[in-house]
Design an enzyme around this catalytic site. Sequence first.
Site: not given
Ligand code: NAD
Length: 481
Positions: A49, A190-191, A278, A324, A460
């Site tokens: 995936g 996170a991304i 997102g 997801d 430690h």
């Molecule tokens: P997310 O939903 O976590 O973050 C998207 C961010 O974009 C939010 O903070 C939101 O407020 C912001 N945003 C939305 N519209 C906007 C705009 N018009 N202008 C400015 N900011 C805006 O999504 P993601 O980071 O794309 O990640 C997708 C999913 O994948 C998440 O659920 C995440 O937890 C998961 N993921 C996890 C990891 C990890 O665990 N390390 C890594 C990658 C992805």
Amino acid sequence: MNPANAPSKPSAGPDVIVVGGGPGGYVAAIRAAQLGKKVVVVERAHLGGICANWGCIPTKALLHSAELFASLKKGAHLGIVADGLRFDFGAAIASSRKVAEGQKRGVGLLFKKNQIEHIDKTATLRREGGKLKLLVDGSELSAPHIILAVGAKPKTIPSLVPDGKNVLTYFEAMNLPSQPKSLLVVGAGAIGIEFAYFYNAIGTQVTVLEALPQILPVEDSEIAEQLRRELTKQGIRIHVGARFASCEPVGSEQKVRFTDANGQSQEVVVEKVLSAVGVTGNLDTVGAQSAGIKIDRGFLAVDEWYRLLDANGKPEPGFYAIGDCIGGPLLAHKASAEGIACVEKLAGVPDREIRRVDLSSMPGATFCRPEVGSMGLTEQKARAEGKQIKVGKFPFKASGKAQATGETEGLVKVVLDEQTGEILGAHILGGTASDMISALCIARSGELTATEVLHTVLPHPTYGEITKGAFEAAFGEAIDL
Ligand code: NAD
């Protein structure tokens, strides 16, 4: 005999069909095979995936390259003089793609070992005569149990439509033909943060726009604010509370307009833009929208045992969905855990033995530097829920191990129930946060309290001691503060 371990009756067709071979689907398939089921997985793109091919794993390879590069650059005081050091972007990308390929092959080998059949096709749902069916190449593929594990795909906003060349999603951002000179990231989840860290660490000028008042909005505010400061120190320009307005090409570059937190209009010209706003359920490829099943805010609706619900909210016999595609948190480990719980239930494992999934303490991690690892309630959420809490914090800079490694940024923060010492939440910025959080996950799932942690001797000098320091600090008993 445990019914779960009973051999399946000989039959021509499979007992379980899984649609999707990501961390939800492939784990569900293997667990079903372990429980004696004959399993078929329909996966049209790549085994493993998004996680193995275009997500968690290849990005971790890239982030590792960037971390090494950043460490060597500042290594002179440790006696490492790397004259002529440079980052070979193409080699880093190639190495991450190789890792992804290996992961994909690995899942294929696991399928062989577990005698799971892989059908390299697209499966779609269709309702015929009131009955929900799964079709592959126009013919019905049936089994007593069909699990949808179709994952998620990037969400987009109308004013920023990815073209794959200049306006990117994470797919292109991890496979560019050359390193961009500048990058603007929209969204600091996170991304967004992982890519911002990666590109900044290797020398790209990075700007981040986040609509909400903090980066990593799901994390504890104090952790997110410290991370914002650290990433800013590293050179990333971060705008929180920023309203993205428009993006238009100017020659070979992109002009981005936004309104900052003070209401001022700003303009940035960059080579590439990454949309990281997102993700949403991958429902269209499986034809979910027109199959008369319940969809809740872009995700498949299920009951507590992952049974798919029809448009009237009733369980759809024999159909399940996990990972997801049923909604957040959208994390690989959550998908895998749901796959296991779903399969154990359908295989007849007694309820008390089923590995149920507790979303309230699902850990999360963001693999920038300093790293973030967290579990359970943030301080803000615990207070908003009216909980009486004790908070303990211990900074990395007070740890001998952190002093020795130079990784002195960050802190461990624990949120405890004031009366019982229950570990409600734990939040780590720094060190090996994504690994350190595991100990706290085990402590919570084993219902250990602050008392047991305080009575445990830890080695430690380690980062683990910092965690214990946070528990000590909650009681005003920290030794090294
Ligand atoms: P997310 O939903 O976590 O973050 C998207 C961010 O974009 C939010 O903070 C939101 O407020 C912001 N945003 C939305 N519209 C906007 C705009 N018009 N202008 C400015 N900011 C805006 O999504 P993601 O980071 O794309 O990640 C997708 C999913 O994948 C998440 O659920 C995440 O937890 C998961 N993921 C996890 C990891 C990890 O665990 N390390 C890594 C990658 C992805």
